[in-house]
Design a protein around this motif. Structure first.
Motif, PDB file in Angstrom:
ATOM      1  N   ARG A   1     104.917  76.058  75.055  1.00 17.66           N
ATOM      2  CA  ARG A   1     105.172  76.973  76.182  1.00 17.66           C
ATOM      3  C   ARG A   1     105.097  78.430  75.745  1.00 17.66           C
ATOM      4  NH1 ARG A   1     110.537  73.869  77.970  1.00 17.66           N
ATOM      5  NH2 ARG A   1     109.642  72.217  79.228  1.00 17.66           N
ATOM      6  N   SER A   2     105.388  78.663  74.465  1.00 22.47           N
ATOM      7  CA  SER A   2     105.354  80.043  73.971  1.00 22.47           C
ATOM      8  C   SER A   2     103.991  80.431  73.439  1.00 22.47           C
ATOM      9  CB  SER A   2     106.395  80.207  72.869  1.00 22.47           C
ATOM     10  OG  SER A   2     107.659  79.861  73.352  1.00 22.47           O
ATOM     11  N   GLY A   3     102.997  79.601  73.739  1.00 27.20           N
ATOM     12  CA  GLY A   3     101.630  79.983  73.374  1.00 27.20           C
ATOM     13  C   GLY A   3     101.044  79.218  72.208  1.00 27.20           C
ATOM     14  N   GLY A   4     101.831  78.311  71.596  1.00 28.57           N
ATOM     15  CA  GLY A   4     101.320  77.544  70.464  1.00 28.57           C
ATOM     16  C   GLY A   4     100.335  76.475  70.912  1.00 28.57           C
ATOM     17  N   THR A   5      99.508  76.033  69.980  1.00 25.50           N
ATOM     18  CA  THR A   5      98.578  74.947  70.283  1.00 25.50           C
ATOM     19  C   THR A   5      98.783  73.810  69.284  1.00 25.50           C
ATOM     20  OG1 THR A   5      96.900  75.990  68.914  1.00 25.50           O
ATOM     21  CG2 THR A   5      96.819  76.459  71.273  1.00 25.50           C
ATOM     22  N   LEU A   6      98.359  72.607  69.671  1.00 24.80           N
ATOM     23  CA  LEU A   6      98.566  71.424  68.836  1.00 24.80           C
ATOM     24  C   LEU A   6      97.221  70.895  68.361  1.00 24.80           C
ATOM     25  CD1 LEU A   6     101.135  69.619  71.185  1.00 24.80           C
ATOM     26  CD2 LEU A   6     101.639  71.110  69.241  1.00 24.80           C
ATOM     27  N   ASP A   7      97.113  70.629  67.052  1.00 26.65           N
ATOM     28  CA  ASP A   7      95.866  70.035  66.582  1.00 26.65           C
ATOM     29  C   ASP A   7      95.867  68.539  66.927  1.00 26.65           C
ATOM     30  OD1 ASP A   7      97.329  68.625  64.622  1.00 26.65           O
ATOM     31  OD2 ASP A   7      97.232  70.325  63.270  1.00 26.65           O
TER      32      ASP A   7
ATOM     33  N   ARG B   1      98.279  63.129  68.071  1.00 27.44           N
ATOM     34  CA  ARG B   1      98.406  61.682  67.803  1.00 27.44           C
ATOM     35  C   ARG B   1      99.820  61.359  67.348  1.00 27.44           C
ATOM     36  NH1 ARG B   1      93.133  62.043  65.861  1.00 27.44           N
ATOM     37  NH2 ARG B   1      93.805  62.484  63.747  1.00 27.44           N
ATOM     38  N   MET B   2     100.372  62.230  66.513  1.00 26.21           N
ATOM     39  CA  MET B   2     101.725  62.007  66.004  1.00 26.21           C
ATOM     40  C   MET B   2     102.740  62.005  67.158  1.00 26.21           C
ATOM     41  SD  MET B   2     104.662  63.892  65.231  1.00 26.21           S
ATOM     42  CE  MET B   2     104.494  65.510  64.526  1.00 26.21           C
ATOM     43  N   LEU B   3     102.578  62.951  68.088  1.00 29.92           N
ATOM     44  CA  LEU B   3     103.512  63.026  69.218  1.00 29.92           C
ATOM     45  C   LEU B   3     103.405  61.767  70.078  1.00 29.92           C
ATOM     46  CD1 LEU B   3     103.085  66.782  70.197  1.00 29.92           C
ATOM     47  CD2 LEU B   3     105.083  65.729  69.137  1.00 29.92           C
ATOM     48  N   CYS B   4     102.171  61.305  70.296  1.00 28.40           N
ATOM     49  CA  CYS B   4     102.003  60.078  71.081  1.00 28.40           C
ATOM     50  C   CYS B   4     102.653  58.891  70.372  1.00 28.40           C
ATOM     51  CB  CYS B   4     100.515  59.806  71.326  1.00 28.40           C
ATOM     52  SG  CYS B   4      99.802  60.945  72.523  1.00 28.40           S
ATOM     53  N   ALA B   5     102.526  58.866  69.032  1.00 29.23           N
ATOM     54  CA  ALA B   5     103.154  57.781  68.272  1.00 29.23           C
ATOM     55  C   ALA B   5     104.675  57.839  68.418  1.00 29.23           C
ATOM     56  CB  ALA B   5     102.752  57.870  66.805  1.00 29.23           C
ATOM     57  N   LEU B   6     105.220  59.048  68.448  1.00 31.74           N
ATOM     58  CA  LEU B   6     106.671  59.186  68.657  1.00 31.74           C
ATOM     59  C   LEU B   6     107.034  58.661  70.047  1.00 31.74           C
ATOM     60  CD1 LEU B   6     107.490  62.724  67.153  1.00 31.74           C
ATOM     61  CD2 LEU B   6     107.728  60.497  66.065  1.00 31.74           C
ATOM     62  N   GLY B   7     106.190  58.982  71.027  1.00 35.30           N
ATOM     63  CA  GLY B   7     106.429  58.490  72.384  1.00 35.30           C
ATOM     64  C   GLY B   7     106.407  56.968  72.440  1.00 35.30           C
ATOM     65  N   ASP B   8     105.455  56.361  71.753  1.00 34.34           N
ATOM     66  CA  ASP B   8     105.390  54.890  71.696  1.00 34.34           C
ATOM     67  C   ASP B   8     106.672  54.334  71.088  1.00 34.34           C
ATOM     68  OD1 ASP B   8     102.876  54.874  72.782  1.00 34.34           O
ATOM     69  OD2 ASP B   8     101.841  54.820  70.850  1.00 34.34           O
TER      70      ASP B   8
ATOM     71  N   ALA C   1     112.186  63.081  75.719  1.00 34.61           N
ATOM     72  CA  ALA C   1     110.982  62.941  74.885  1.00 34.61           C
ATOM     73  C   ALA C   1     109.780  62.586  75.752  1.00 34.61           C
ATOM     74  CB  ALA C   1     111.222  61.872  73.820  1.00 34.61           C
ATOM     75  N   LEU C   2     109.950  61.589  76.615  1.00 34.25           N
ATOM     76  CA  LEU C   2     108.819  61.135  77.440  1.00 34.25           C
ATOM     77  C   LEU C   2     108.476  62.181  78.500  1.00 34.25           C
ATOM     78  CD1 LEU C   2     109.843  57.387  77.784  1.00 34.25           C
ATOM     79  CD2 LEU C   2     108.209  58.411  76.192  1.00 34.25           C
ATOM     80  N   ASP C   3     109.496  62.800  79.052  1.00 32.96           N
ATOM     81  CA  ASP C   3     109.260  63.839  80.062  1.00 32.96           C
ATOM     82  C   ASP C   3     108.429  64.981  79.494  1.00 32.96           C
ATOM     83  OD1 ASP C   3     110.087  64.945  82.794  1.00 32.96           O
ATOM     84  OD2 ASP C   3     110.657  66.577  81.429  1.00 32.96           O
ATOM     85  N   ARG C   4     108.763  65.417  78.291  1.00 24.75           N
ATOM     86  CA  ARG C   4     108.034  66.531  77.689  1.00 24.75           C
ATOM     87  C   ARG C   4     106.613  66.114  77.280  1.00 24.75           C
ATOM     88  NH1 ARG C   4     112.107  67.685  79.627  1.00 24.75           N
ATOM     89  NH2 ARG C   4     113.725  69.046  78.806  1.00 24.75           N
ATOM     90  N   LEU C   5     106.475  64.878  76.830  1.00 27.54           N
ATOM     91  CA  LEU C   5     105.121  64.414  76.489  1.00 27.54           C
ATOM     92  C   LEU C   5     104.244  64.404  77.729  1.00 27.54           C
ATOM     93  CD1 LEU C   5     105.944  61.519  73.984  1.00 27.54           C
ATOM     94  CD2 LEU C   5     104.937  63.756  73.455  1.00 27.54           C
ATOM     95  N   LEU C   6     104.817  63.982  78.843  1.00 27.53           N
ATOM     96  CA  LEU C   6     104.049  63.984  80.090  1.00 27.53           C
ATOM     97  C   LEU C   6     103.723  65.408  80.521  1.00 27.53           C
ATOM     98  CD1 LEU C   6     105.935  61.041  81.820  1.00 27.53           C
ATOM     99  CD2 LEU C   6     103.511  61.071  81.184  1.00 27.53           C
ATOM    100  N   GLU C   7     104.676  66.316  80.292  1.00 29.25           N
ATOM    101  CA  GLU C   7     104.409  67.729  80.609  1.00 29.25           C
ATOM    102  C   GLU C   7     103.267  68.265  79.748  1.00 29.25           C
ATOM    103  OE1 GLU C   7     107.762  70.467  80.230  1.00 29.25           O
ATOM    104  OE2 GLU C   7     106.348  72.059  79.695  1.00 29.25           O
ATOM    105  N   LEU C   8     103.323  67.952  78.448  1.00 27.78           N
ATOM    106  CA  LEU C   8     102.265  68.418  77.546  1.00 27.78           C
ATOM    107  C   LEU C   8     100.913  67.841  77.962  1.00 27.78           C
ATOM    108  CD1 LEU C   8     104.080  68.163  74.082  1.00 27.78           C
ATOM    109  CD2 LEU C   8     103.476  70.251  75.322  1.00 27.78           C
ATOM    110  N   HIS C   9     100.930  66.576  78.375  1.00 32.18           N
ATOM    111  CA  HIS C   9      99.679  65.948  78.807  1.00 32.18           C
ATOM    112  C   HIS C   9      99.155  66.609  80.075  1.00 32.18           C
ATOM    113  CE1 HIS C   9      97.233  62.915  80.957  1.00 32.18           C
ATOM    114  NE2 HIS C   9      96.699  62.782  79.755  1.00 32.18           N
TER     115      HIS C   9
ATOM    116  N   LYS D   1      99.528  69.518  81.031  1.00 36.11           N
ATOM    117  CA  LYS D   1      99.033  70.871  80.776  1.00 36.11           C
ATOM    118  C   LYS D   1      97.835  70.883  79.818  1.00 36.11           C
ATOM    119  CE  LYS D   1     103.426  73.191  81.655  1.00 36.11           C
ATOM    120  NZ  LYS D   1     104.623  73.797  81.057  1.00 36.11           N
ATOM    121  N   GLY D   2      97.365  69.678  79.472  1.00 39.99           N
ATOM    122  CA  GLY D   2      96.158  69.590  78.655  1.00 39.99           C
ATOM    123  C   GLY D   2      96.378  69.713  77.159  1.00 39.99           C
ATOM    124  N   HIS D   3      97.630  69.580  76.694  1.00 48.63           N
ATOM    125  CA  HIS D   3      97.898  69.708  75.260  1.00 48.63           C
ATOM    126  C   HIS D   3      97.975  68.366  74.549  1.00 48.63           C
ATOM    127  CE1 HIS D   3      98.619  74.013  75.400  1.00 48.63           C
ATOM    128  NE2 HIS D   3      99.304  73.823  76.503  1.00 48.63           N
ATOM    129  N   LEU D   4      97.849  67.297  75.308  1.00 49.12           N
ATOM    130  CA  LEU D   4      97.972  65.964  74.718  1.00 49.12           C
ATOM    131  C   LEU D   4      96.872  65.119  75.340  1.00 49.12           C
ATOM    132  CD1 LEU D   4     100.223  65.218  72.747  1.00 49.12           C
ATOM    133  CD2 LEU D   4     101.457  64.169  74.634  1.00 49.12           C
TER     134      LEU D   4
END
Lengths: 160, 616
Positions: free
Chosen positions: B366-372, B377-384, B417-425, B427-430
């Motif tokens: 949200r503060s302007g960072g980007t995810l490689d 993939r790591m975040l999705c694995a955490l979500g799983d 955790a899941l709510d934020r992953l869905l938010e990131l998705h 917004k196109g970050h996941l």
């Protein structure tokens, strides 16, 4: 003199010596770090000193190995134990005379008698570099003996 | 032995020293926070200290130089006044390139301000938690040296020092008004020591340090109530950031008791994932982007070896902390035994950490960072992993040693955790998130919490599903956006928490159970109370009043420990405590937003009807 053999094994011996000294430092056996000490002759920046000092140390190693090679050529033979013996003498010289004169040569090294000044703040090594830890002489002796042993074992005499 | 709150802290982003009102350094670990101590008089009178104070009886007052971590203690005696300035030098990167500076140094300057004062210093290093009595050697111009297995300690002073038996050195000097004496203690473990000269160079080091801290504080963006407290909290938090890695340690000390004389003594010199989201929000909220980015990088790096499982805590470089053991030779702070090093909570299961880490990453984005792609993939694995494990029991946020349970806070953080992953998705970050799986589990967690964690008879959410007990961590349901702070349920829960866990001046206990009998009110929970008011559970005036009352409960230099004794106001637990100061900062930020009429945290809280419709 076999220049190719000197360049190759002088380089290898210097890398091994540097690795052993870095290992003794990493194992907290000593705080002596020759590349850092050499590098701070040219710059106070820690990172740049390490890099620059490593380059200077490498060239030094090559130059010192030239003396070993000259001795081998003069004796007409090169063996690991002859090389190790020169290494022990080399280390003894560095630890006694070399470390004693270093504060006079090093523009950033403090003197034992006068203490640090604005421009000279690096801890001096003292006799046998014991200021850097009581095990320092042993590490230095071992590293230089291995340095000489590598040269003695692998250097090919010009006529050999 | 001086009390916990009688101390102030100085540091340099790698280590910290605690200095008492009496001018004694009672705690110092070198080269980093969790290294064995050099001085540990805070947990045993014989475990090393360094005193610099008038020889005659005195009273003292102290303060930090404005917007710095430079401590000034002023001693008033019958014959004059003496100011002792304590700091660990810091320098800008440009200065570090230009100057030869020690890795680790503690500087003490004593200036006679008025009259005549006889100054006395007593130096008693006892490395390795007091187990080593080092031999001191007078090296002339190079100072007093103590070679230990861990490294070289060098004490330099411009007053005569005498070595006494049993590894002790003392010195005295009579100072007239205007005279100053300088002392420098440095530590070298890896390189030849750097020995800065005393006098003018020491004063330059002080000027550099003051400049550095003020430039750092200059980045701070906050104009709400209690600005001084917020600035001090930011400075305290910065002292607990391990600069080489960006990790934030929970506190600078080990085994300062949650109950004096008790055994609730833990080692806090490690980094808890639990603190991640709250810390990142505090850092971003104040404008300290570099620190926030570094901390998120540390989070992602440190957890890499254990993913998709997350440990509860790590050391400053992301390794597992050492096994917990007790130091039987130490008497403990005012008899509070045992003194522990390492932390056994590392072996616990805390499901809330998934939500905290992912929420921290979301703040970063949200503060302007980007995810490689690897991080995605790591975040999705955490979500799983969350989808697989959220229905299980865990130890929960407070790490009780009494076993696992179905903790409401942990479950809500799984939802987070899941709510934020869905938010990131969204917004196109996941890129490749299993959206349907995450949505289904998020909805299931919400249903589970709303049906089983709400106790209608009590009129409150409860600490555990189907339980009767309350927990101040329930206040975070609003913080993470699971409940709107203005909702009837959240207001009712807050009312019950105040009723059952409240103490004076807005203080809150974290819970009332057999796990922590006799502990004090919990610092961060109290600030959560102020924050939930600011978020909408109360009026702005009530939030402000509560916040300001809590701020006044700090010690004389604005520092908080983990807990406070509501009866005496005494600081309890490890000190200074990052979590408490993070709580203060976050409460201040929410209060500032409320007073400005801005929207609260950017967490989206859709109306329940909309959620139910979406779930259906």
């Amino acid at each position: 003199m076999s220049v190719g053999s000197w360049l190759l094994w002088g380089f290898v011996a210097t890398i091994v010596l540097t690795t052993i000294l870095a290992g003794t430092q990493g194992l907290r056996l000593t705080r002596m770090n020759l590349p850092y000490m050499l590098g701070t002759m040219f710059t106070p920046s820690r990172d740049r000193a390490k890099l620059l000092g490593f380059a200077v140390h490498l060239v030094n190693g090559w130059l010192f190995s030239l003396l070993y090679v000259a001795a081998f050529e003069a004796w007409g033979r090169a063996t690991w134990w002859l090389g190790a013996a020169i290494g022990v003498v080399h280390a003894a010289f560095v630890l006694t005379a070399g470390m004693r004169i270093l504060p006079g040569l090093h523009p950033r090294m403090a003197s034992e008698t006068h203490g640090p000044t604005v421009t000279r703040q690096l801890e001096p090594p003292g006799f046998l570099a014991l200021n850097y830890g009581v095990r320092t002489p042993l590490g230095a002796l071992a590293a230089h003996a291995v340095f000489g042993a590598i040269l003695g074992a692998f250097y090919r005499l010009a006529g050999g | 032995m001086e009390r916990i709150g009688d101390h102030a802290v100085v540091g340099n982003g790698r280590a910290a020293a605690l200095v008492s009102r009496g001018g004694t350094v009672d705690w110092l670990c070198w080269p980093r926070f969790d290294s064995p101590s050099i001085f540990a008089a805070l947990v045993d009178d014989g475990a090393g200290r360094w005193t610099l104070a008038p020889a005659a009886p005195f009273r003292s007052e102290r303060h930090y130089l404005p917007e710095t971590n430079v401590l000034v203690t002023r001693f008033i005696t019958a014959t004059g006044a003496l100011a002792v300035t304590d700091f660990m030098p810091v320098a800008s990167q440009e200065e570090q390139r230009r100057l030869l500076l020690p890795d680790h140094e503690l500087v003490r300057m004593a200036t006679c301000e008025r009259g005549t004062v006889e100054l006395e210093t007593v130096f008693e290093p006892r490395p390795d938690y007091g187990r080593v009595g080092p031999r001191l050697r007078d090296a002339g111009g190079l100072g007093l040296r103590a070679e230990t297995r861990a490294g070289l300690l060098t004490l330099r002073a411009d007053l005569p020092l005498a070595i006494e038996p049993a590894g002790r050195a003392t010195g005295r000097a009579v100072l007239q008004a205007g005279e100053t004496r300088h002392l420098s203690l440095s530590y070298a473990d890896e390189w030849p020591a750097i020995l800065p000269p005393l006098g003018a160079p020491t004063r330059e080091a002080l000027a550099r340090t003051v400049r550095w801290w003020r430039a750092w504080v200059g980045q701070l963006r906050y104009d709400g109530p209690g600005r001084d407290a917020v600035v001090r909290s930011a400075l305290a938090l910065k002292l607990l950031v391990y600069a080489p890695s960006g990790a934030v340690v929970a506190a600078a000390t080990t085994s300062l008791p949650e109950r004096v004389g008790g055994d609730l003594n833990w080692d806090y010199r490690f980094c808890w994932l639990r603190d991640a989201a709250l810390t990142v929000r505090a850092l971003f909220g104040l404008g300290f982007r570099d620190e926030a980015d570094a901390f998120v990088s540390w989070l992602l790096h440190s957890t890499r070896l254990t993913q998709p499982e997350l440990r509860v805590l790590y050391d400053v470089h992301g390794n597992a902390p050492p096994r917990e053991r007790t130091l039987e030779h130490l008497a403990g702070h005012r008899g509070s035994r045992p003194v522990r090093v390492g932390n056994g909570a590392a072996d616990q299961l805390q499901l809330d950490v998934y939500g905290e880490v992912i929420d921290a990453v979301t703040h970063f984005v949200r503060s302007g960072g980007t995810l490689d792609r690897e991080t995605q993939r790591m975040l999705c694995a955490l979500g799983d992993e969350v989808c697989r494990s959220w229905q299980g029991a865990d130890e929960g946020i407070w790490e009780p040693r009494s076993g696992k349970g179905h903790n409401t806070h942990s479950r809500v953080l799984c939802w987070t955790a899941l709510d934020r992953l869905l938010e990131l998705h969204a917004k196109g970050h996941l890129c490749s998130a299993p959206v349907e799986l995450f949505e289904r589990n998020r909805a299931a967690i919400r249903r589970d919490v709303e049906e089983h964690a709400w106790n209608a008879r009590l009129g409150s959410y409860t600490a555990r599903l189907g339980g009767e007990e309350l927990d101040a961590a329930l206040l975070l349901l609003a913080w993470y956006g699971f409940e709107d702070a203005r909702s009837a349920r959240m207001r009712a829960t807050f009312a019950r928490i105040r009723e059952r866990l409240g103490a004076r001046d807005g203080l809150l206990y974290r819970y009332r159970s057999g796990d922590s009998p006799g502990e004090g009110a919990f610092g961060i929970c109290s600030f959560w109370g102020a924050e939930v008011l600011a978020l909408g559970a109360g009026s702005a005036a009530e939030a402000r009043e509560t916040f300001e009352r809590l701020c006044r409960l700090s010690n004389d230099v604005g520092l908080f420990a983990e807990e406070l004794d509501p009866g005496t106001g005494e600081a309890l637990g490890n000190f200074p405590q990052a979590f408490t100061h993070v709580g203060l900062i976050n409460a201040a930020l929410s209060l500032e937003q409320r007073l400005r009429g801005e929207a609260p945290l950017t967490h989206a809280v859709p109306p329940r009807a909309a959620l139910e419709e979406a779930d259906a």
